[in-house]
Enzyme design. Sequence first.
Site, mmCIF file in Angstrom:
data_model
loop_
_atom_site.group_PDB
_atom_site.id
_atom_site.type_symbol
_atom_site.label_atom_id
_atom_site.label_comp_id
_atom_site.label_asym_id
_atom_site.label_seq_id
_atom_site.Cartn_x
_atom_site.Cartn_y
_atom_site.Cartn_z
ATOM 1 N N HIS A 75 17.443 121.376 35.739
ATOM 2 C CA HIS A 75 18.680 120.563 36.064
ATOM 3 C C HIS A 75 19.983 121.475 35.564
ATOM 4 O O HIS A 75 21.214 121.861 35.985
ATOM 5 C CB HIS A 75 19.023 119.334 35.737
ATOM 6 C CG HIS A 75 17.829 118.123 36.395
ATOM 7 N ND1 HIS A 75 17.799 116.917 35.731
ATOM 8 C CD2 HIS A 75 17.247 118.417 37.307
ATOM 9 C CE1 HIS A 75 16.901 116.367 36.494
ATOM 10 N NE2 HIS A 75 16.650 117.254 37.642
ATOM 11 N N HIS A 231 19.407 114.558 45.144
ATOM 12 C CA HIS A 231 18.601 115.055 43.718
ATOM 13 C C HIS A 231 17.606 116.067 44.327
ATOM 14 O O HIS A 231 17.633 117.101 43.260
ATOM 15 C CB HIS A 231 18.077 113.903 43.015
ATOM 16 C CG HIS A 231 17.738 114.396 41.770
ATOM 17 N ND1 HIS A 231 18.407 114.636 40.463
ATOM 18 C CD2 HIS A 231 16.237 114.813 41.220
ATOM 19 C CE1 HIS A 231 17.748 115.171 39.551
ATOM 20 N NE2 HIS A 231 16.498 115.412 39.926
ATOM 21 N N ASP A 235 17.182 119.805 42.420
ATOM 22 C CA ASP A 235 15.999 120.356 42.077
ATOM 23 C C ASP A 235 15.604 121.901 42.781
ATOM 24 O O ASP A 235 15.354 122.696 42.140
ATOM 25 C CB ASP A 235 14.697 119.495 42.219
ATOM 26 C CG ASP A 235 14.791 118.176 41.305
ATOM 27 O OD1 ASP A 235 15.458 118.548 39.995
ATOM 28 O OD2 ASP A 235 14.250 117.494 41.515
ATOM 29 N N HIS A 258 8.725 120.318 43.345
ATOM 30 C CA HIS A 258 8.749 121.401 42.531
ATOM 31 C C HIS A 258 7.728 122.514 42.828
ATOM 32 O O HIS A 258 7.888 123.609 42.765
ATOM 33 C CB HIS A 258 8.586 121.069 41.004
ATOM 34 C CG HIS A 258 9.895 120.463 40.440
ATOM 35 N ND1 HIS A 258 11.306 120.950 40.598
ATOM 36 C CD2 HIS A 258 10.160 118.973 40.021
ATOM 37 C CE1 HIS A 258 12.303 120.146 39.951
ATOM 38 N NE2 HIS A 258 11.395 118.961 39.697
HETATM 39 ZN ZN LIG Z 1 15.191 116.619 39.093
#
Ligand SMILES: [Zn+2]
Length: 278
Positions: A75, A231, A235, A258
Amino acid sequence: MRNKQTIAREAALSGTGIHSGSQVRLRILPSTAGGIVFHRTDLDGLEFRIEPDKMAARNSTNLIRDGHRILTIEHLLASLYAFDIDCVDIELDGEEIPILDGSARPFVEALEGAGLKKLDSQRETIRIRESFSIEEGDSWIRVTPADSLEISYRIEFDHPAVGVQEMSLEINRETFASGIAPARTFGFLKDVPELRARQLALGGSLDNALVLDEKKLINGPLRFPDEFVRHKILDLVGDLSLLGRPVQGRFTAHRAGHGLHLRTVCHLLDNPPLWTIL
Ligand SMILES: [Zn+2]
């Protein structure tokens, strides 16, 4: 070509790490060279540089060096990327970047307060030349040429409060600060026992994550009706910043996370014919 930038003044933040549960103080300092460099002040200033092929990413994006780590850098990195900040030293006295309210808004406010400063050196940009895809099961990321960083993200969760959400936008300081940075991380109550067994989410709470039970969001209201997909875009911006230079290209992500973000970054760095430097 533009000049590289740093911040004009120091910025400081402190709070809890969402995975480690530890209290951490963080300072972001102006730097004239060396890109974005992390230092653990609790380990004699041990330096961590961004090296995507040595990183780990599953529930968060983490730096690892000599058995030590810095968790949940994404972040903060996304905010630095959106503000066109190339060089800063980041000092922290623990093993995780504070989660704060679960979004990047506190980082954006800190960077706005610190101001920007131009450096003498020139900044290079990666421009995608060839299209490619990275796939894993029913998740994929497709990368194609574009004149700026464009992200299109789709999530599909079998949960009534999330469901299918899709969003496309060009990332710049304004679109990031207003539409992406405020979107908070989220998690499912049913996953907490397994995460805690893996020593994760130890600092997670209703104050720093959107939490979903079997049927609903238990700590609304949402900041956006589609806060969850926003969100995921946050990321992805943070993970793409691991390329070390701004990138011009369109990234279309489908049910990614991720791990797949990091694989896309490593694939690009391993295959220079896919891009050119501007
Ligand atoms: Zn995040």
